[in-house]
Motif scaffolding. Structure first.
Motif, mmCIF file in Angstrom:
data_model
loop_
_atom_site.group_PDB
_atom_site.id
_atom_site.type_symbol
_atom_site.label_atom_id
_atom_site.label_comp_id
_atom_site.label_asym_id
_atom_site.label_seq_id
_atom_site.Cartn_x
_atom_site.Cartn_y
_atom_site.Cartn_z
ATOM 1 N N TYR A 1 84.682 116.751 65.234
ATOM 2 C CA TYR A 1 85.841 116.821 64.342
ATOM 3 C C TYR A 1 87.155 116.974 65.111
ATOM 4 N N PRO A 2 87.239 117.896 66.096
ATOM 5 C CA PRO A 2 88.514 118.037 66.818
ATOM 6 C C PRO A 2 88.946 116.771 67.560
ATOM 7 N N LYS A 3 87.987 115.970 67.999
ATOM 8 C CA LYS A 3 88.307 114.751 68.746
ATOM 9 C C LYS A 3 88.525 113.548 67.822
ATOM 10 N N GLY A 4 88.368 113.746 66.510
ATOM 11 C CA GLY A 4 88.581 112.656 65.556
ATOM 12 C C GLY A 4 87.477 111.620 65.554
ATOM 13 N N VAL A 5 86.294 112.001 66.014
ATOM 14 C CA VAL A 5 85.176 111.071 66.085
ATOM 15 C C VAL A 5 84.474 110.966 64.732
ATOM 16 N N ALA A 6 84.516 112.061 63.954
ATOM 17 C CA ALA A 6 83.789 112.073 62.680
ATOM 18 C C ALA A 6 84.546 112.911 61.657
ATOM 19 N N GLU A 7 84.153 112.716 60.389
ATOM 20 C CA GLU A 7 84.704 113.534 59.308
ATOM 21 C C GLU A 7 83.549 114.077 58.487
ATOM 22 N N TYR A 8 83.813 115.163 57.791
ATOM 23 C CA TYR A 8 82.797 115.766 56.951
ATOM 24 C C TYR A 8 82.558 114.886 55.731
ATOM 25 N N VAL A 9 81.315 114.805 55.294
ATOM 26 C CA VAL A 9 80.974 114.098 54.069
ATOM 27 C C VAL A 9 81.025 115.120 52.952
#
Length: 172
Positions: free
Chosen positions: A35-43
């Motif tokens: 999340y901090p690196k902007g690789v993924a987001e929460y569903v």
């Protein structure tokens, strides 16, 4: 087994998947790395109150498409008409039985005063269950005795649906 959460990848991640994939990871890995690196987001699973009418329409549309593919339904039937007809059929199928109370002619006899007709069934479906039907859609002979009977209700483009009719004596 450790708890895992579902996330959506925003960019390709070797060993995990491609952008747009929904995968499961440990919560700490998502919180500290992805999340901090902007690789993924929460569903987000819960997005507000359910729209049951929209869900019912979606189920009806899927049933309509299935019926068209199997040749049981004419594809020219408009979607909105099909949804209204399917809603009627679902309400009829959900009823275990409709009941009528009629007095006996003689105390130990099953014969009743009056009878139960297709019009009586139509009126009760309309007033108690908000189901509007064509007067010619009910197949039943006039009921003249106590007991349980089954009538057939014809719904255009969908077929016949059985409905139990119970006729009982008033409680003394």
């Amino acid at each position: 087994m450790a708890k895992r959460i579902r996330i959506k990848l925003l960019m390709d991640k070797p060993g995990m998947g491609q952008a747009g994939d929904v995968v499961e990871v440990k919560p700490g890995f998502m919180r500290n790395e992805l999340y901090p690196k902007g690789v993924a987001e929460y569903v987000i699973v819960y997005t507000g109150p359910r729209n049951r009418q929209a869900e019912a329409e979606q189920v009806a549309e899927q049933a309509r498409e299935k019926a068209i593919k199997s040749g049981q339904l004419d594809p020219s039937i408009h979607r909105d008409l099909y949804i209204r007809l399917r809603a009627k059929a679902d309400r009829i199928e959900s009823l275990s039985a409709i009941e009528f109370v009629r007095p006996r002619i003689r105390p130990n006899d099953s014969a009743i005063f009056g009878s139960v007709s297709a019009d009586d069934i139509l009126n009760q479906l309309r007033s108690e269950y908000q189901v509007e039907l064509d007067p010619n859609s009910i197949e039943i002979e006039r009921i003249k005795a106590l007991g349980q009977y089954t009538c057939q209700i014809q719904i255009p483009h969908l077929g016949k649906f059985p409905l139990k009719v119970k006729v009982k004596a008033p409680q003394a």
